[in-house]
Design a protein around this motif. Structure first.
Motif, PDB file in Angstrom:
ATOM      1  N   LYS A 288      -0.561  -7.067  17.354  1.00 15.61           N
ATOM      2  CA  LYS A 288      -1.977  -7.124  16.965  1.00 15.61           C
ATOM      3  C   LYS A 288      -2.281  -6.159  15.825  1.00 15.61           C
ATOM      4  O   LYS A 288      -3.152  -6.426  14.985  1.00 15.61           O
ATOM      5  N   HIS A 289      -1.558  -5.045  15.752  1.00 16.26           N
ATOM      6  CA  HIS A 289      -1.787  -4.093  14.676  1.00 16.26           C
ATOM      7  C   HIS A 289      -1.251  -4.614  13.347  1.00 16.26           C
ATOM      8  O   HIS A 289      -1.827  -4.345  12.293  1.00 16.26           O
ATOM      9  N   VAL A 290      -0.149  -5.345  13.396  1.00 14.35           N
ATOM     10  CA  VAL A 290       0.365  -5.978  12.182  1.00 14.35           C
ATOM     11  C   VAL A 290      -0.650  -7.001  11.670  1.00 14.35           C
ATOM     12  O   VAL A 290      -0.985  -7.036  10.481  1.00 14.35           O
TER      13      VAL A 290
ATOM     14  N   ARG B 152      -0.508   5.783  15.296  1.00 14.12           N
ATOM     15  CA  ARG B 152       0.174   6.813  14.522  1.00 14.12           C
ATOM     16  C   ARG B 152       1.257   6.171  13.677  1.00 14.12           C
ATOM     17  O   ARG B 152       2.083   5.403  14.177  1.00 14.12           O
ATOM     18  N   LEU B 153       1.246   6.458  12.383  1.00 17.03           N
ATOM     19  CA  LEU B 153       2.251   5.940  11.459  1.00 17.03           C
ATOM     20  C   LEU B 153       3.114   7.089  10.963  1.00 17.03           C
ATOM     21  O   LEU B 153       2.829   8.253  11.213  1.00 17.03           O
ATOM     22  N   GLY B 154       4.159   6.739  10.225  1.00 20.30           N
ATOM     23  CA  GLY B 154       5.033   7.770   9.665  1.00 20.30           C
ATOM     24  C   GLY B 154       6.083   8.229  10.657  1.00 20.30           C
ATOM     25  O   GLY B 154       6.515   7.493  11.543  1.00 20.30           O
TER      26      GLY B 154
ATOM     27  N   VAL C 190       6.204  -2.263   9.846  1.00 16.32           N
ATOM     28  CA  VAL C 190       5.522  -3.372   9.159  1.00 16.32           C
ATOM     29  C   VAL C 190       4.103  -2.960   8.776  1.00 16.32           C
ATOM     30  O   VAL C 190       3.646  -3.232   7.666  1.00 16.32           O
ATOM     31  N   VAL C 191       3.399  -2.302   9.692  1.00 20.36           N
ATOM     32  CA  VAL C 191       2.038  -1.832   9.386  1.00 20.36           C
ATOM     33  C   VAL C 191       2.069  -0.880   8.195  1.00 20.36           C
ATOM     34  O   VAL C 191       1.232  -0.962   7.289  1.00 20.36           O
ATOM     35  N   GLU C 192       3.030   0.033   8.172  1.00 18.24           N
ATOM     36  CA  GLU C 192       3.150   0.969   7.047  1.00 18.24           C
ATOM     37  C   GLU C 192       3.376   0.218   5.736  1.00 18.24           C
ATOM     38  O   GLU C 192       2.757   0.521   4.711  1.00 18.24           O
ATOM     39  N   THR C 193       4.278  -0.768   5.772  1.00 22.10           N
ATOM     40  CA  THR C 193       4.605  -1.527   4.562  1.00 22.10           C
ATOM     41  C   THR C 193       3.409  -2.328   4.067  1.00 22.10           C
ATOM     42  O   THR C 193       3.112  -2.338   2.866  1.00 22.10           O
ATOM     43  N   VAL C 194       2.720  -3.000   4.974  1.00 20.58           N
ATOM     44  CA  VAL C 194       1.539  -3.774   4.583  1.00 20.58           C
ATOM     45  C   VAL C 194       0.472  -2.849   3.998  1.00 20.58           C
ATOM     46  O   VAL C 194      -0.134  -3.155   2.963  1.00 20.58           O
TER      47      VAL C 194
END
Length: 310
Positions: free
Chosen positions: A283-285, A256-258, A140-144
């Protein structure tokens, strides 16, 4: 300027009601029709690639000149022109919709892991049926983060440059990429030019977005780390553009993403962006959504300042 600000405010407070007429829905129907026609009459790879170029050319023409001439026809009626222009701006910017979809995943995940997986599948292309809670939040964080550029800042950028017509043309390009730009056997040739044009149109917006994500995080997120990770990791992503906002978000949030994911049952290995820190969580979202709004407001304020000084 007033129409763009009004359209952005409308998006923030109203979003995209599902039953409301929306230009992107019409774009999607037209692209589906074009693909059906092309596949009925063309059966070789080179011709499919040429057809993809033709589809891009036709749709960019429609996307720009149809709203351009509609607004031209309404020049004598300032009220109607303002309403149409504001509506077109509102339809191009998707911050509230992105906010809604991200929070819907949070709500679903609180009910059960399976519901979270199912809801995530609405907004990502990867397989979600085996993802764990942390994987879902990370996705979700990546998408946002990615769509802070594609869905918010890029259309704003083209509307600031070219008016609502520029925003509609960009949305057409982005929709074509979403529907035809897959890197698989079915779309390798037909989707070649839709994907390349979308990449080209996002070169400047993605870089502006990532820098503004960092700049507008002053006093709230880790600005220094955000800039460091942005400069270090943006090139690692297979997309020439997506790595910019995603690496900025990874650094700002200290996560860390990806990483590799399954797409249609096939594992696709992807590098990590950022450094291993906290596990991705709710919380990160919420922070990613906040960064999106901060970036949007920051871009508008800088545009107003530049316009005033000019």
């Amino acid at each position: 300027m007033i129409e763009i600000i009004a359209g952005v405010i409308l998006d923030i407070f109203v979003g995209d009601p599902k039953s409301f007429p929306h230009p992107v829905k019409a774009m999607g129907k037209l692209i589906c029709l074009e693909e059906k026609i092309v596949r009925k009459i063309i059966h070789n790879d080179l011709s499919l690639k040429v057809a993809g170029l033709l589809i891009v050319s036709i749709n960019l023409f429609i996307g720009f000149f149809l709203p351009f001439y509609l607004l031209k026809l309404l020049e004598s009626n300032r009220a109607l022109r303002f309403l149409l222009s504001t509506y077109l701006v509102y339809s191009c910017v998707a911050a509230r919709d992105l906010h809604f979809e991200a929070f819907e995943v949070i709500k679903a995940l609180k009910r059960s892991l399976n519901e979270g997986r199912a809801r995530l599948s609405y907004i990502v292309g990867r397989d979600t049926d085996k993802l764990q809670e942390e994987d879902i939040y990370r996705a979700v964080v990546e998408t946002v983060s990615e769509n802070t550029s594609d869905g918010v800042i890029a259309p704003l950028f083209y509307m600031i440059l070219l008016g609502p017509s520029g925003g509609l043309a960009y949305k057409f390009a982005n929709t074509m990429d979403s529907m035809l730009g897959y890197k698989n056997d079915k779309y390798r040739y037909l989707g070649y030019f839709p994907a390349r044009v979308d990449d080209l149109l996002n070169i400047l917006p993605s870089r502006i977005t990532s820098l503004m994500m960092v700049l507008t995080s002053i006093g709230r997120f880790d600005l220094k780390n955000g800039y460091r990770i942005l400069m270090r990791d943006h090139y690692k992503h297979k997309s020439p553009n997506s790595g910019w906002p995603e690496s900025a978000a990874a650094g700002l949030l200290g996560i860390r993403l990806g990483g590799g994911s399954y797409y249609g049952g096939v594992f696709v290995d992807k590098p990590f962006l950022g450094e291993e820190g906290e596990a991705s969580s709710e919380k990160h979202v919420r922070s990613a959504v906040e960064i999106m709004y901060r970036t949007e407001i920051g871009v508008i304020l800088i545009w107003i300042l530049i316009s005033y000084l000019a």
